[in-house]
Design an enzyme around this catalytic site. Structure first.
Site, mmCIF file in Angstrom:
data_model
loop_
_atom_site.group_PDB
_atom_site.id
_atom_site.type_symbol
_atom_site.label_atom_id
_atom_site.label_comp_id
_atom_site.label_asym_id
_atom_site.label_seq_id
_atom_site.Cartn_x
_atom_site.Cartn_y
_atom_site.Cartn_z
ATOM 1 N N LYS A 1 80.287 -12.838 18.226
ATOM 2 C CA LYS A 1 81.712 -13.106 18.453
ATOM 3 C C LYS A 1 81.793 -14.529 19.011
ATOM 4 C CE LYS A 1 85.512 -12.061 21.585
ATOM 5 N NZ LYS A 1 86.078 -11.172 22.614
ATOM 6 N N ALA B 1 91.910 -8.686 22.604
ATOM 7 C CA ALA B 1 92.531 -9.239 23.822
ATOM 8 C C ALA B 1 94.008 -8.902 23.972
ATOM 9 C CB ALA B 1 92.380 -10.755 23.898
ATOM 10 N N GLY B 2 94.355 -8.580 25.195
ATOM 11 C CA GLY B 2 95.757 -8.368 25.553
ATOM 12 C C GLY B 2 96.232 -6.932 25.428
ATOM 13 N N GLY C 1 93.152 -10.074 29.204
ATOM 14 C CA GLY C 1 93.345 -9.421 30.501
ATOM 15 C C GLY C 1 94.789 -9.198 30.906
ATOM 16 N N ASN D 1 88.604 -4.435 26.191
ATOM 17 C CA ASN D 1 87.695 -4.667 27.315
ATOM 18 C C ASN D 1 88.369 -4.288 28.637
ATOM 19 O OD1 ASN D 1 85.645 -5.508 28.978
ATOM 20 N ND2 ASN D 1 85.739 -7.658 28.435
ATOM 21 N N THR D 2 89.263 -5.152 29.121
ATOM 22 C CA THR D 2 89.844 -4.956 30.454
ATOM 23 C C THR D 2 90.481 -3.579 30.635
ATOM 24 O OG1 THR D 2 90.374 -7.303 30.354
ATOM 25 C CG2 THR D 2 91.322 -6.072 32.182
#
Lengths: 363, 255
Positions: free
Chosen positions: B95, B182-183, B156, B204-205
């Site tokens: 990535k 993301a997001g 995040g 992820n987050t």
């Protein structure tokens, strides 16, 4: 950075906000510099609790559930500056020592064996050619053992920083100590460190020389208006981030610790104040690392995990050397949290966080 | 329908990031319990040179590791990190993440294109993380990346698909898979991305910082599967007015 402009802003807004006003600020997605001044002047514990929850969320979003651990290594205590708050001051009649290369390597091996991947190499304010070459040798050696190699020394020239970057330097820690010019003059009595502006601009030379990360801070308690110091420190951070958006920036809020021969008056900064600084600074500077060293008590450090802190030193010695064998030199200041690395890791994990040792791969 | 990426058949369309979890043991549990095929691992966290824990020891052998170049500030650093990552993990999935801004953590698309050109030639299976831009996506497709990974919102932020309209243009116009990265803060955001036609989501987050990351991963998995299934069936278009099954004016046409 126009320091005067920020000083004026601080003076204009430094009054205690009402509880409602403070809570309204906390409800914003982004707080302004003025909001930050108001929060620094707020002592309401309910407001602090709400802010702490928000700070925790923001920290986890940006940094994950990680606490990054590093270790300091003092390689020399020779110093040509006379700073009244420091155990290494040239006024102090202490045994001066510079580790030789073999001793430095023994120390680094001992630290590496414990699992550290990030090292902060420290010296006194030693501006001699001999001192620089000694530092350069240490950085070159550190690169063999560690992923991240940072220094905390007197300011260097651009060429000096570039030479060290070529040897593997990844970061620089440089504290202004205080952003209040009058206080600065009163506590720095001798040597190059007396030059306030030269110190203020030095961190930019390090960035321009190519380091990945910088850590700035002020020594809380030097200036009686420590709220102003914290505000100006954060403004310094904001200025650097705007000018150098790629830099990884951390800030520190060290409080004055006693050392042998200490003889000066300073302003006590309470635990409550320190927590305020960490929490409110996190609301203003979401992406900035916040560092807490072993100069703080273990119980306080444990409670700060999760409130905004992202980096901690561990198992630190502030004497010259002392990791591979007992050091016979005095420490720069008294370490408060004397727990072993394993004990600290255990606490971090018990708080639901991961102890991380690597934040950058050496390429 | 099975997703094929980098020559491999992927059953789970939920990809999981590992960098923000509170401990490494959770990685194994998430992979096993939520049936994850692909995880991202930051090269900076995968050093074999550590006397402490190594993240790689917690990743089951049949899991695909997508090494992540996070921390790279330009294409040269990203390429070096990818090469180190391949050596450490034996995985050629990378990535490409290049951030030139530590405040919003937005990717530098220009540097990303340069890195991808080099890495594709080096034989990597390349997955660039980008700001959602159709032209950049097409350029990357021409270079030969396996998929593009546009962000839904800045890393995040948990804000969901704030870039929805831009994501739609990419999904509609490029032929390679689109993985929303993301997001994404909630399972419903992930479902929405899948309903739009994304081939997978990388989370992820939202999982790592959840109170119960393993069950949150399962919740995301269900949402992603539901969104995908609905997309494959064909989602009815939203309409301004009700579409009566018995037309009100049918009598005029003899209905």
């Amino acid at each position: 950075m126009n320091l005067d402009e920020f000083v004026n802003l601080y003076e204009e807004y430094k009054k205690k906000p009402s509880k409602k006003e403070a809570i309204d600020i906390l409800n914003k997605d982004e707080i302004t510099e003025v909001d930050y001044i108001k929060l620094l002047n707020c002592y309401d514990l309910d407001v602090l609790e709400i802010a702490a929850r928000k700070a925790k969320d923001i920290t986890e979003r940006y940094f994950g559930k990680n606490i990054f651990l590093y270790v300091p290594l003092y390689i020399s205590n020779f110093c040509s500056s006379g700073c009244i708050y420091c155990g290494y001051s040239c006024f102090n009649k202490i045994k001066r020592k510079r580790l030789n290369i073999k001793e430095i390597e023994d120390e680094m091996k001992a630290l590496k064996k414990r699992g550290f991947q990030s090292i902060l190499i420290l010296t006194g304010e030693d501006n001699t050619k001999e001192g620089f070459n000694h530092l350069k040798d240490a950085v070159r050696l550190a690169r063999r053992y560690f992923s991240e190699v940072l220094i905390e020394t007197s300011p260097l020239t651009l060429d000096g920083y570039m030479e060290l970057v070529n040897e593997g330097l990844t970061g620089v820690t440089l504290y202004q100590e205080t952003y209040d010019l009058d206080t600065y003059k009163k506590v720095h009595l001798l040597g190059e460190k007396r030059n306030f502006k030269a110190r203020l601009w030095a961190i930019e030379r390090a960035i321009e020389a190519g380091v990945r990360e910088v850590n700035i801070g002020c020594l809380l308690g030097l200036c009686s208006d420590y709220l102003k110091d914290v505000f100006l420190l954060s403004m310094h951070a904001m200025y650097l981030l705007k000018k150098y958006p790629k830099i990884e920036l951390s800030i520190s809020f060290p409080r004055i610790r006693p050392f042998k021969g200490m003889n000066f008056d300073y302003t006590e900064v309470s635990d409550l104040e320190l927590v305020k600084f960490i929490v409110y600074t996190r609301l203003l500077l979401k992406n900035v690392g916040i560092n807490i060293s072993t100069r703080e008590r273990s119980d306080l450090r444990d409670n700060l995990i999760g409130l905004g802190v992202t980096k901690m030193s561990a198992e630190s010695k502030t004497s010259v050397g002392g990791y591979s064998k007992e050091s016979d030199s005095l420490g720069q200041f008294e370490v408060s949290d004397k727990r072993s690395l394993d004990e600290i890791i255990k606490v971090i994990r018990s708080k639901g966080y991961n102890a991380e040792f690597i934040n950058w791969v050496m390429i | 329908m099975c997703l094929v990426l980098g020559g491999k058949r992927i059953k789970s369309r939920l990809f999981v990031g590992t960098g923000k979890l509170p401990n490494y043991e959770l990685i194994k549990d998430i992979i096993n319990e939520a049936d994850i095929d692909v995880v991202t691992v930051a090269v900076r966290r995968a050093s074999k040179d550590s006397t402490r824990e190594n993240i790689l020891d917690y990743i089951p052998k049949d899991t695909i590791i997508m090494v992540n170049t996070s921390g790279a500030r330009d294409h040269k650093e990203a390429v070096k990190i990818a090469l180190i990552g391949r050596e450490l993990t034996n995985s050629d999935w990378v990535k490409v993440e290049i951030e030139a801004d530590t405040k919003y953590l937005l990717p530098d698309n220009e540097e990303t294109i340069k890195a991808c050109e080099i890495l594709v030639k080096e034989g990597f299976k390349v997955f660039p993380y980008i700001s959602p831009d159709l032209i950049v996506s097409k350029k990357l497709e021409d270079i030969g990346v396996c998929a593009v990974m546009p962000l839904g919102a800045p890393i995040g932020t948990n804000k969901g698909l704030v870039a929805k309209e831009l994501l739609k243009t990419i999904i509609s116009e490029v032929k390679i898979p689109v993985i929303v990265d993301a997001g994404i803060g909630r399972p419903s955001h992930a479902a929405e991305a899948m309903e739009l036609g994304a081939e997978a989501c990388l989370i992820n987050t939202a999982i790592a910082t959840a109170k119960d990351p393993v069950n949150m991963a399962k919740a995301f998995k269900m949402a992603i599967d539901a969104g995908r299934k609905a997309y494959e069936i064909g989602i009815l278009k939203e309409k301004e007015y009700a579409d009566a099954s018995s037309p009100l004016t049918g009598f005029l046409r003899g209905v």
